[in-house]
Design an enzyme around this catalytic site. Structure first.
Site, PDB file in Angstrom:
ATOM      1  N   ARG A  56       0.819  -1.220   0.000  1.00 32.10           N
ATOM      2  CA  ARG A  56       0.000   0.000   0.000  1.00 32.10           C
ATOM      3  C   ARG A  56       0.850   1.266   0.000  1.00 32.10           C
ATOM      4  O   ARG A  56       0.419   2.295  -0.526  1.00 32.10           O
ATOM      5  CB  ARG A  56      -0.939  -0.007   1.210  1.00 32.10           C
ATOM      6  CG  ARG A  56      -2.057  -0.999   0.994  1.00 32.10           C
ATOM      7  CD  ARG A  56      -2.972  -1.100   2.171  1.00 32.10           C
ATOM      8  NE  ARG A  56      -4.168  -1.834   1.791  1.00 32.10           N
ATOM      9  CZ  ARG A  56      -5.091  -2.226   2.642  1.00 32.10           C
ATOM     10  NH1 ARG A  56      -4.949  -1.974   3.933  1.00 32.10           N
ATOM     11  NH2 ARG A  56      -6.144  -2.877   2.211  1.00 32.10           N
ATOM     12  N   LYS A  65     -19.011 -17.754   1.090  1.00 33.85           N
ATOM     13  CA  LYS A  65     -20.462 -17.667   1.261  1.00 33.85           C
ATOM     14  C   LYS A  65     -21.194 -16.961   0.134  1.00 33.85           C
ATOM     15  O   LYS A  65     -20.720 -15.961  -0.385  1.00 33.85           O
ATOM     16  CB  LYS A  65     -20.770 -16.923   2.556  1.00 33.85           C
ATOM     17  CG  LYS A  65     -20.420 -17.740   3.780  1.00 33.85           C
ATOM     18  CD  LYS A  65     -20.784 -16.961   5.014  1.00 33.85           C
ATOM     19  CE  LYS A  65     -20.690 -17.838   6.253  1.00 33.85           C
ATOM     20  NZ  LYS A  65     -21.014 -17.084   7.457  1.00 33.85           N
ATOM     21  N   GLY A  81     -10.014  -9.188  -1.046  1.00 37.51           N
ATOM     22  CA  GLY A  81      -8.939  -9.599  -0.146  1.00 37.51           C
ATOM     23  C   GLY A  81      -8.312 -10.951  -0.446  1.00 37.51           C
ATOM     24  O   GLY A  81      -7.106 -11.043  -0.680  1.00 37.51           O
ATOM     25  N   GLY A  94     -13.461  -4.213   0.275  1.00 39.12           N
ATOM     26  CA  GLY A  94     -14.837  -3.763   0.483  1.00 39.12           C
ATOM     27  C   GLY A  94     -15.257  -2.731  -0.555  1.00 39.12           C
ATOM     28  O   GLY A  94     -16.375  -2.776  -1.087  1.00 39.12           O
TER      29      GLY A  94
END
Ligand code: AMP
Length: 395
Positions: free
Chosen positions: A35, A197, A353, A376
């Site tokens: 980053r 999921k 991620g 996100g």
């Protein structure tokens, strides 16, 4: 879209929201500095113009002002990576910060203390945003990882720079790459969604059905679809309350002419463990006591053909429990397929991620067109949402 390239920063102090939320180990050493590297082009452009850079970021989720979340731990690494000594100031607002910003000379870099030491940051407090804004002349947002949050430093602050706000090079590249996949893509467009999921990706699937020609559903998500179709999934991860929804999604895909590919076979294990016994079985016939932890060889072959046929590829989520070596095969094979398709001219974007972790771990980072840094934030863009941090610059 206004970026740093539309401004000349000579004699200007740029206030840059970066994402330096890097992982630290027990010794407070940085374990992955991606980053910081990612923010380098923006910072260099400003310094090369003859300006100064004031960097602000959050680090972790401090409750109070715990030392372990201090930006001072990363100051030296930022200096090393940018190649310019970085001055650190132990607050991001107040007299100390004001003085440090005022004393900053052109060509210098100032790193502010953790924004989240003040609860006003995540509350999107206007007075706090105003106090931050007073430190610089031009506001630059280069933090994709927090662009989906209406925090003081990512969104609220922009109103104090009506004509003097822009995207950094990293954030503009993120926006362009996602836009290229979602809105200006060359067909056929393929999305590959994996991960644990269905429930966490429903909105993504629904939105993406309007954008793609083919969809691969893999990973733990697949079992809910297979069981809903009447298959036996044994002890595989499965969300029974989402089975109806899974069938609705398949119906919706058919109506929209999207071809959906589910795995046909799996590597099943008799325990969720690296040392479990394993065997390859048809995905509709997983025996009780066994659970599918990776896609099988037949699935890998089909997925490869689908990937080679695509001109635009979006990948989010692993095809198996790649953290355990015996169940990493299909995810690695998929990475290879995407690398090959990219070599042949497809545009490929990997994000989220776990897929980013997989791409890095298995060395595909330089073999795909773009690796998105914001988990996100990327998912929310795939859901079709307008991110507040992006809207605030565009307004
Ligand atoms: P997500 O955060 O939703 O992208 O999920 C990523 C996680 O899904 C990874 O940690 C994988 O280990 C996990 N995963 C992938 N396939 C399976 C599977 N068949 N069973 C259980 N977990 C899985």
């Amino acid at each position: 879209m206004k970026t740093v390239d539309h401004f000349n920063f000579e004699n200007k102090k740029a206030l840059i929201r970066v994402d330096f939320n890097v992982p630290l180990d027990d010794q407070l050493q940085i374990t992955d500095d991606t980053r910081i590297e990612a923010a380098k082009p923006t910072i260099l452009k400003i310094l090369e113009d003859g300006g100064a850079a004031i960097l602000m970021s959050h680090l972790g989720r401090p409750k109070a002002q715990e030392d372990e979340f201090s930006m001072k731990h990363i100051c030296n690494r930022v200096s090393e990576i940018i190649g310019v000594e970085v001055i650190f100031v132990a607050n991001c607002v107040g007299e100390e910060a004001k003085q440090a910003a005022a004393n900053l000379e052109m060509g210098q870099i100032l790193l502010l203390e953790n924004l989240r030491y003040h609860k006003e940051e995540t509350q999107g407090d206007v007075a706090f945003a105003k106090a931050l804004s007073e430190l610089g002349d031009i506001y630059v947002n280069d933090a994709f990882g927090t662009a989906h949050r209406a925090h003081a430093s990512t969104t609220i602050i922009a109103q104090f720079f009506p004509e003097k706000k822009c995207f950094g090079k990293l954030l503009s590249k993120e926006i362009e790459s996602l836009d290229r996949v979602l809105n200006h893509s060359e067909k056929p467009v393929l999305a590959i969604l994996g991960g644990a999921k269905v429930s966490s990706k429903i909105t993504v699937i629904e939105n993406i059905l309007d954008k793609v020609d083919a969809l691969i559903i893999g990973g733990g998500m697949a079992y809910t679809f297979i069981k809903a179709q009447g298959g036996k999934v044994g002890d595989s991860i499965c969300e029974d309350d989402k089975m109806e929804l899974a069938l609705d999604i398949l119906k919706m895909a058919e109506q929209k002419n999207v071809t959906v590919h589910l795995p046909i076979d799996v590597l099943a294990a008799d325990d969720f463990s690296e040392t479990a016994n394993t065997k390859t079985v048809a995905i509709h016939e997983i025996p009780d006591g066994w659970q599918g932890l990776d896609a099988g060889p037949g699935s890998v072959q089909i997925f490869d053909a689908v990937v080679q046929n695509a001109k635009t590829i979006l990948w989010n989520g692993p095809l198996g429990v790649f953290e355990m070596t015996p169940f990493s095969g299909a995810t690695i094979a998929l990475g290879n397929s995407i690398a090959q398709a990219t070599k042949n001219g497809a545009f490929s974007l990997v994000g989220g991620g776990d897929s980013v972790a997989a791409v890095k771990q298995f060395g595909f980072e330089d073999k795909v067109s773009y690796v998105s840094t914001g988990g996100g934030a990327m998912l929310e863009m795939l859901e079709g949402k307008t991110l507040p941090g992006i809207a605030a610059i565009l307004e």
